[in-house]
Design an enzyme around this catalytic site. Structure first.
Site, PDB file in Angstrom:
ATOM      1  N   CYS A   1      22.016 -18.073   5.127  1.00  0.00           N
ATOM      2  CA  CYS A   1      21.417 -19.132   4.308  1.00  0.00           C
ATOM      3  C   CYS A   1      21.428 -18.694   2.837  1.00  0.00           C
ATOM      4  O   CYS A   1      21.744 -17.546   2.513  1.00  0.00           O
ATOM      5  CB  CYS A   1      19.995 -19.430   4.781  1.00  0.00           C
ATOM      6  SG  CYS A   1      18.786 -18.148   4.366  1.00  0.00           S
TER       7      CYS A   1
ATOM      8  N   GLU B   1      18.768 -11.387   8.844  1.00  0.00           N
ATOM      9  CA  GLU B   1      19.455 -10.564   7.852  1.00  0.00           C
ATOM     10  C   GLU B   1      18.444  -9.835   6.972  1.00  0.00           C
ATOM     11  O   GLU B   1      18.608  -8.651   6.674  1.00  0.00           O
ATOM     12  CB  GLU B   1      20.365 -11.416   6.960  1.00  0.00           C
ATOM     13  CG  GLU B   1      21.471 -12.139   7.698  1.00  0.00           C
ATOM     14  CD  GLU B   1      21.116 -13.571   8.059  1.00  0.00           C
ATOM     15  OE1 GLU B   1      22.002 -14.426   7.992  1.00  0.00           O
ATOM     16  OE2 GLU B   1      19.944 -13.837   8.412  1.00  0.00           O
TER      17      GLU B   1
ATOM     18  N   CYS C   1      14.285 -14.454   8.029  1.00  0.00           N
ATOM     19  CA  CYS C   1      15.633 -14.399   8.603  1.00  0.00           C
ATOM     20  C   CYS C   1      15.968 -13.009   9.143  1.00  0.00           C
ATOM     21  O   CYS C   1      15.477 -11.993   8.645  1.00  0.00           O
ATOM     22  CB  CYS C   1      16.664 -14.796   7.557  1.00  0.00           C
ATOM     23  SG  CYS C   1      16.510 -16.507   6.998  1.00  0.00           S
TER      24      CYS C   1
END
Length: 140
Positions: free
Chosen positions: A100, A61, A59
């Protein structure tokens, strides 16, 4: 959910994430961008790395946090992720997305007092990571 006022710095953080994914978007490679602001005001941005095997995907992030930590940054203030539509999608809007579950864990581990920008009911909202992952598991 407890929310906080959106600042001009928060809007700029969304813009940095949007610029990053707009510049680097590739179908089936990168469609999420993220930006994290440190407490000193520095912004680190990244895109996610998609893989054919979904669980290998990393991801945006996580990459932004990893990049910041790798360069000695530790004190994070706010993070945001944005999603670029795939080339075959009719709606071409880049939108803020909620992290997520794995990213929520990671943000909480590395920045337990971090603010997170999310979209809720079509509006930009600022909350804390603690609000997004209450009763987090800890080793203590």
């Amino acid at each position: 959910m407890k929310t906080f006022n959106i600042s001009q710095q928060d809007l700029e953080l969304v813009e940095v994430a949007t610029e990053k994914i707009t510049m680097l978007y590739e179908d089936n490679k990168h469609h999420v961008g993220a930006a994290i602001r440190t407490k000193t005001g520095e912004i680190i941005s990244a895109v996610h790395i998609e893989a054919y095997i979904g669980r290998v995907t990393v991801c945006a992030e996580a990459i932004a946090i990893g990049s910041a930590v790798s360069n000695g940054q530790k004190d994070f203030d706010t993070i945001v992720a944005v999603r670029h539509p795939y080339s075959d999608e009719v709606d071409r809007s880049i939108r803020v997305v909620s992290p997520c579950g794995m990213c929520r864990e990671l943000i909480s581990d590395y920045a337990p007092d971090c603010f997170v920008l999310i979209e809720m009911n079509g509006k930009l909202v600022k909350t804390t990571i603690e609000e997004l992952i209450p009763l987090k598991y800890t080793r203590n």
